[in-house]
Design a protein around this motif. Structure first.
Motif, short mmCIF file in Angstrom:
data_model
loop_
_atom_site.label_atom_id
_atom_site.label_comp_id
_atom_site.label_asym_id
_atom_site.label_seq_id
_atom_site.Cartn_x
_atom_site.Cartn_y
_atom_site.Cartn_z
N LEU A 23 3.08 5.80 -2.63
CA LEU A 23 4.02 6.91 -3.04
C LEU A 23 4.90 6.94 -4.28
CD1 LEU A 23 6.43 6.12 0.30
CD2 LEU A 23 4.65 7.90 -0.30
N LEU A 24 4.45 5.88 -5.19
CA LEU A 24 5.33 5.71 -6.30
C LEU A 24 4.18 5.40 -7.56
CD1 LEU A 24 8.29 3.43 -5.52
CD2 LEU A 24 8.25 5.90 -5.63
N GLY A 39 0.80 -1.04 -0.05
CA GLY A 39 0.04 0.16 0.06
C GLY A 39 0.85 1.27 0.01
N ALA A 40 1.82 1.23 0.80
CA ALA A 40 2.55 2.49 0.80
C ALA A 40 3.58 2.50 -0.48
CB ALA A 40 3.64 2.38 2.04
N GLY A 61 4.97 2.01 -8.40
CA GLY A 61 4.76 1.22 -7.00
C GLY A 61 3.91 -0.03 -7.11
N LEU A 62 3.15 -0.15 -8.25
CA LEU A 62 2.42 -1.19 -8.16
C LEU A 62 3.28 -2.34 -8.60
CD1 LEU A 62 -0.46 -2.39 -8.51
CD2 LEU A 62 -0.47 -1.89 -10.71
N LEU A 63 4.29 -2.36 -9.45
CA LEU A 63 5.25 -3.35 -9.99
C LEU A 63 6.15 -3.62 -8.49
CD1 LEU A 63 6.11 -2.18 -13.54
CD2 LEU A 63 4.55 -4.02 -12.69
#
Length: 128
Positions: free
Chosen positions: A67-68, A62-63, A72-74
């Motif tokens: 944040l990304l 989740g963080a 961030g998902l990858l």
């Protein structure tokens, strides 16, 4: 403007509801990960290890997404695989297998629970 027909529940009740739903979420995801780990990994996997993956993974993934964004998902996927690899003491292929099996177990569990819910709400069909 707030709806006058719906009374406000307050911050305490909101936080209590969040905590209850989060615990239910952890138990369900922990069960799915435990069952997937039992199927894929050759050794005995504990429910505590699955709960650790669910709890730590929820916050870290989740963080990273918050944040990304899309990157961030990858990164979240890699974090999840690293957690499975670490807690279940398996390799990369085992971690990927646990991830795929967790999705399959979740879909089957959702289908079964949905069928039971529909059956209890509307009555099971009579074939004869």
């Amino acid at each position: 403007m707030a709806n006058p027909m719906i009374p406000p529940i307050g911050l305490g009740a909101t936080l209590l509801g969040f905590i209850v739903l989060f615990i239910i979420y952890l138990i369900v995801i922990g069960f799915v990960l435990w069952l997937a780990g039992e199927i894929v990994v050759g050794r005995r996997v504990t429910f505590g290890e699955a709960l650790a993956i669910a709890g730590v993974g929820t916050f870290l993934v989740g963080a990273s997404i918050a944040l990304l964004g899309l990157i961030g998902l990858l990164l979240g996927l890699v974090i999840f695989l690293l957690l499975v690899k670490h807690y279940f003491k398996t390799g990369w292929l085992g971690a990927i297998g646990v991830g795929i099996m967790a999705i399959i177990v979740l879909v089957v569990l959702t289908f079964i629970l949905g069928a039971v819910l529909v059956g209890t709400l509307f009555g099971f069909p009579k074939f004869f």
